[in-house]
Scaffold this active site. Structure first.
Site, short mmCIF file in Angstrom:
data_model
loop_
_atom_site.label_atom_id
_atom_site.label_comp_id
_atom_site.label_asym_id
_atom_site.label_seq_id
_atom_site.Cartn_x
_atom_site.Cartn_y
_atom_site.Cartn_z
N HIS A 23 -0.90 1.94 8.64
CA HIS A 23 -1.30 2.03 7.02
C HIS A 23 -1.35 0.61 6.47
CE1 HIS A 23 0.05 6.39 6.35
NE2 HIS A 23 0.46 6.05 7.33
N GLU A 74 2.71 7.00 11.78
CA GLU A 74 1.36 7.48 11.76
C GLU A 74 0.34 6.13 12.11
OE1 GLU A 74 1.30 11.11 8.79
OE2 GLU A 74 1.22 9.06 7.92
N ASP A 86 0.28 0.18 1.60
CA ASP A 86 -0.34 1.45 2.19
C ASP A 86 -1.67 1.00 2.10
OD1 ASP A 86 -0.63 4.21 3.68
OD2 ASP A 86 1.21 4.44 2.90
#
Length: 544
Positions: free
Chosen positions: A278, A342, A201
């Site tokens: 990410h 995301e 991440d």
């Protein structure tokens, strides 16, 4: 005087070793078996009880190891295991049969013997987990005993869903190999069979990749961590930091060790390598992976970052395919998770290479670049005999029918995916995000991401809601998610998982069972075993 002391000590030891622990009443198991028929009497289990194995499958050693791992601390040693096709009195008998599915079992306890019939070692292993909960809780943590009594009972059981998982995020806060193994033990206890390992991440890269050593030299360490929450919501000068580097990663040898440890508990480990969002830890390690090529630091704060992989560069795809080459060599799982959640398009909109890629591929919206990237990586994984799984945002950019969708933004993405023929894992924030508070009274609680997810809400999840009988077949199962932005250590991780993990375990094992009032006393009894085995859990559901 010295002889007298010795005799007293020997007397105490003999008294302890001569103790017979009576059976608990009533029979109580989580997750609930398909059927439970109590009977009269008990079977007395002791260190002299034999284990008879009527199967030539080598994985039966996983089952007998699990049984002896359970009984060793109670009796001071494991039981003797013998191969035989004949059922014996005074023994725990494991019998293989074609009449039961490979992950199903029947368990019959009489005064004469214990019989476990299963379609394969996996079902026999689940029977051992049931035996664990049929043991009297008083037998654990009190030293050696002479014998324990098991209640006479007939149990028939099998899982309702094939995917019963839990995700642990080790990127935000790192957990040691031993802590990961303790987590796997928890999953095994609850008859869960998938461990989703979130390894990369913005805040840390946790897996050794031999071809790209900077990923762990640079990407595995952030220079500091945010203290508490951002008071202004802008990550500005109002934020405070601990000014302490936080890092850690797993060597490939350690990963192989964890994968093997999981396999011996019939748990599949699914790695998650985030792509294309990410990505800051990777970009900090190799700046040429980003759209600008500038040098970044591993992210020190949470939330979503605009800096993502540049999908206009072919070198980016060479990198991620090189990484996945090593990943598939380490993880035998059918599924490889690529994240996909995301992922802002801001950098792609400004990047000439990404705009050129859109033109070359006939794309009209930047979001479609994610669909292009996902499809390209899926082809690579398919060529290696694997299947791509991603969070439900992969639907937004367009996804093939062969990709598996993990629905987290509610169940809507999963319903949509199932209706169009994709396989689905239900893991919605509404029922499965265990980084949410367990009580509305948060003043005395550890800091959490937010939200409110009590035990009853977890238990209420219907993974098939909104789907017809045909579409239901696309739902592989359910998954708990533990994101660790605000979970700095393993004690807090356990507290957030338990006892909610028991509720989701029952949803996955018995998805059509919905009697919370009947479930709660069984779960409360299970906490006695949490206590005996040293696990930390939240007490809220059992408060008077």
């Amino acid at each position: 005087m010295g002889k007298l002391r010795i005799l007293l000590v020997l007397g105490v030891l003999c008294c302890g070793c001569g103790r017979v622990v009576p059976a608990d009443d009533p029979v109580s198991v989580v997750p609930a078996p398909v059927s439970v028929t109590p009977a009269e009497g008990v079977f007395r289990l002791s260190a002299s009880t034999r284990v008879i194995v009527g199967s030539t499958d080598g994985r039966m050693s996983f089952v007998t190891d699990a049984l002896n791992g359970l009984l060793g601390p109670v009796f001071g040693k494991g039981l003797v295991c013998l191969p035989s096709a004949l059922v014996q009195d005074g023994a725990v008998n494991f019998i293989e049969t074609d009449s039961i599915p490979s992950d199903g079992y029947s368990l019959t306890i009489t005064a004469d013997r214990v019989e476990v019939r299963s379609g394969g070692p996996e079902g026999a292993f689940y029977a051992v987990q049931t035996l664990r909960q049929l043991m009297p809780a008083a037998a654990f943590g009190t030293g050696r005993v002479k014998a324990v009594e098991l209640p006479a009972v007939v149990i028939a059981d099998r899982p309702g869903m094939g995917y019963r998982g839990m995700m642990l995020d080790v990127a935000r806060h790192f957990f040691t190999v031993e802590e990961v193994k303790r987590t796997l033990d928890l999953l095994a206890m609850h008859k869960m069979n998938v461990f989703h390992w979130h390894l990369t991440d913005d805040q840390g890269w946790r897996i050794e990749i031999a071809k790209y050593p900077e990923l762990t030299r640079i990407g595995s360490v952030r220079s500091r961590t945010l203290i508490g929450k951002d008071p202004g919501g802008e990550y500005d000068e109002t934020c405070r930091y601990d000014e302490t580097p936080h890092g850690g990663f797993y060597t490939q040898a350690e990963i192989r060790d964890v994968v093997e440890y999981a396999a011996r508990r019939f748990i599949t480990v699914i790695p998650e390598i985030e792509f294309p969002g990410h990505a800051v830890a990777a970009l900090a390690s190799y700046p040429w992976l980003g759209c600008t090529g500038e040098q970044y630091e591993v992210r020190q704060t949470w939330d979503i970052d605009d800096r993502v992989f540049c999908v206009g560069r072919d070198s980016t795809f060479r990198f991620i395919e090189d990484v996945l080459e090593e990943v598939v060599a380490l993880f035998p799982s059918t599924y490889i998770h690529i994240g996909g959640d995301e992922c802002p398009t801001k950098m792609w909109e400004q990047c000439p290479r990404c705009r050129a890629r859109m033109h070359a591929e006939g794309l009209t919206r930047p979001r479609q670049l994610q669909g292009y990237a996902t499809t390209r990586i899926e082809r690579f994984l398919n060529a290696h005999g694997r299947k791509l799984i991603g969070w439900d945002e992969i639907l937004d950019g367009g996804v093939s029918r062969t990709a598996v969708v993990m629905s987290w933004r509610g169940t809507e993405g999963g319903i949509r995916a199932a209706r169009q023929g994709n396989e689905v894992v239900m893991a919605p924030t509404t029922h499965c995000y265990f980084d949410y508070y367990q009580t509305a009274d948060t003043a005395g609680e550890p800091l959490a991401w937010g939200g409110y997810l009590p035990l009853a809400k977890v238990y209420a999840l219907n993974p098939y809601e909104g789907l017809d009988s045909v579409q239901r077949a696309s739902v592989l199962g359910v998954q708990a998610n533990l994101w660790t932005e605000y979970i700095p250590d393993f004690a807090q991780a356990q507290y957030m998982l338990l006892p909610r993990l028991g509720a989701l375990a029952e949803v996955g094992w018995s998805p059509d069972r919905k009697d919370y009032a009947e479930f709660l006393p069984r779960l409360k009894r299970l906490t006695r075993f949490y206590d005996a085995w040293g696990y930390v859990y939240a007490p809220h559901p059992f408060a008077d």
